[in-house]
Design a protein around this motif. Sequence first.
Motif, short mmCIF file in Angstrom:
data_model
loop_
_atom_site.label_atom_id
_atom_site.label_comp_id
_atom_site.label_asym_id
_atom_site.label_seq_id
_atom_site.Cartn_x
_atom_site.Cartn_y
_atom_site.Cartn_z
N GLN A 1 90.36 45.95 33.90
CA GLN A 1 91.05 44.55 34.01
C GLN A 1 89.77 43.66 34.14
N SER A 2 88.84 44.03 34.47
CA SER A 2 87.70 43.21 34.29
C SER A 2 86.72 42.85 32.91
N LEU A 3 86.29 41.63 32.73
CA LEU A 3 85.94 41.33 31.22
C LEU A 3 84.54 42.47 30.95
N LEU A 4 84.01 42.44 31.96
CA LEU A 4 82.54 43.57 31.59
C LEU A 4 83.00 44.97 31.37
N ALA A 5 83.92 45.42 31.99
CA ALA A 5 84.39 46.89 31.96
C ALA A 5 84.97 46.93 30.48
N VAL A 6 85.88 45.95 29.88
CA VAL A 6 86.31 45.95 28.61
C VAL A 6 85.29 45.90 27.54
N VAL A 7 84.43 45.04 27.70
CA VAL A 7 83.34 44.90 26.78
C VAL A 7 82.63 46.19 26.44
N LEU A 8 82.22 46.80 27.69
CA LEU A 8 81.53 48.13 27.81
C LEU A 8 82.43 49.30 26.97
N VAL A 9 83.65 49.46 27.29
CA VAL A 9 84.24 50.42 26.61
C VAL A 9 84.53 50.00 25.37
N ALA A 10 84.42 48.80 24.85
CA ALA A 10 84.55 48.44 23.37
C ALA A 10 83.42 48.89 22.61
N VAL A 11 82.21 48.56 23.46
CA VAL A 11 81.10 49.01 22.86
C VAL A 11 80.77 50.56 22.46
N ALA A 12 81.35 51.33 23.65
CA ALA A 12 81.54 52.68 23.57
C ALA A 12 82.43 53.19 22.42
N ALA A 13 83.24 52.59 22.08
CA ALA A 13 84.61 52.87 21.06
C ALA A 13 83.70 52.98 19.74
N VAL A 14 82.95 51.87 19.60
CA VAL A 14 82.23 51.43 18.30
C VAL A 14 81.05 52.57 18.14
N ALA A 15 80.33 52.90 19.30
CA ALA A 15 79.48 54.09 19.32
C ALA A 15 79.96 55.19 19.06
N LEU A 16 81.04 55.43 19.43
CA LEU A 16 81.88 56.84 19.14
C LEU A 16 82.13 57.07 17.75
N ILE A 17 82.84 56.20 17.30
CA ILE A 17 83.15 55.83 15.74
C ILE A 17 81.85 56.16 14.83
N ALA A 18 80.75 55.27 15.37
CA ALA A 18 79.55 55.58 14.49
C ALA A 18 79.21 56.93 14.46
N SER A 19 79.14 57.59 15.75
CA SER A 19 78.74 58.74 15.90
C SER A 19 79.32 60.07 15.04
N VAL A 20 80.73 59.86 15.15
CA VAL A 20 81.51 60.66 14.12
C VAL A 20 81.31 60.36 12.69
N VAL A 21 81.28 59.27 12.13
CA VAL A 21 81.09 58.94 10.81
C VAL A 21 79.70 59.51 10.39
N SER B 1 81.32 51.68 31.83
CA SER B 1 82.52 50.84 31.91
C SER B 1 83.49 51.26 33.10
N VAL B 2 83.25 52.74 33.31
CA VAL B 2 84.26 53.11 34.69
C VAL B 2 83.70 52.59 35.99
N PHE B 3 82.32 52.64 36.06
CA PHE B 3 81.56 52.27 37.32
C PHE B 3 81.82 50.82 37.27
N ALA B 4 81.87 49.78 36.21
CA ALA B 4 81.53 48.48 36.22
C ALA B 4 83.20 48.22 36.59
N GLY B 5 84.17 48.74 36.09
CA GLY B 5 85.38 48.45 36.35
C GLY B 5 86.03 48.88 37.88
N MET B 6 85.26 49.82 38.49
CA MET B 6 85.61 50.20 39.88
C MET B 6 84.82 49.06 40.92
N PHE B 7 83.69 48.54 40.44
CA PHE B 7 82.88 47.69 41.33
C PHE B 7 83.79 46.48 41.92
N PRO B 8 83.57 46.08 43.23
CA PRO B 8 82.60 46.88 44.11
C PRO B 8 82.85 48.21 44.78
N ASN B 9 84.31 48.58 44.55
CA ASN B 9 84.75 49.81 45.08
C ASN B 9 83.82 50.96 44.58
#
Length: 335
Positions: free
Chosen positions: A223-243, A267-275
Amino acid sequence: MGLNILWFILVTILFIGFFFLEGFDYGVGMLNPLVAKNDTERRIVLNTFGPFWDGNEVWLLTAGGAIFAAFPNWYATLFSGFYLALFLVLLTLIVRGVGIEVRSKKESQQWRNTWDILIAVSSFLSAFLWGVAVSNLMTGVPIDSNMQFVGSFFTLLTPFTIFGGVVFVLLFAFHGSLFLKLKVGSTVVVDRVKALADKLGFALVVAVVIWVVWAYFATGIYQSLLAVVLVAVAAVALIASVVLQLKDKKGFSFVAMFLTILFVTASVFAGMFPNVLISTLDSSWSLTIYNASSSPYTLKVMTVVALTLVPIVLAYQSWNYYVFRKRVTAKDVEY
């Protein structure tokens, strides 16, 4: 930036290091019986991470120690509530470590085959349990007003968390295949790894997409913008790794997988923060970096110790990887 936030970031970094380094250990352990068809090939595969596996597990021990010292309430609730799950993780690590050390101590082929199976099963179970654990951090667990976990082991097993376990198995298996392509000197084994990695990469992308979309609707992590950005970058990196893997760009693919693990974990820890532990009973009962932390003086002392000793540990482990950087071939196998 306060020391509470600093130590939350440091714990995140420790888990990133653990998942990246121990991740390929798990993957290699799982894939060994599938890509190595005789005793020599299996020893070659195990020798690829033989000099590293125990050092890689230090990241987990350090993360646990950091949680204990910096966030004692988090440690108490986590280790009491997840006691059976963490005990199973410890058991798999013990079986796996013993297997790596003793499987070649006896000439019996049955002895070696048995330990190969145990190494593969324990690697699989450990990877699966870590996926379940991380998924529970994302969804939250039943914690009461006294910071007590009021569920059971089976509370931790839901469709989402079980699927998270499957995602981690695929993630570490693919990660292990990339590591093997870099480290194995046997062309025959590498060809088998390549064929398997092609299938694992596709399955992993599909599984991660489902997991992230599911997490978006089932949890509040993304739900946080930072977590969304981080997981989006992770998705790009994963696709790049597979290709890149499909194009046989071994080194670049491995680096892209590192970035995938880094940004997914972040992204998981950022989404949890400050929990640090989310309560499903009442959000006000969640453990945060503030109500779960040690005193400011303790955090200050720990910061000084960490800044002094962590660079030394990193230097030693980097040197270890440099010394054993060459590919493993049949001539390197000793009995």
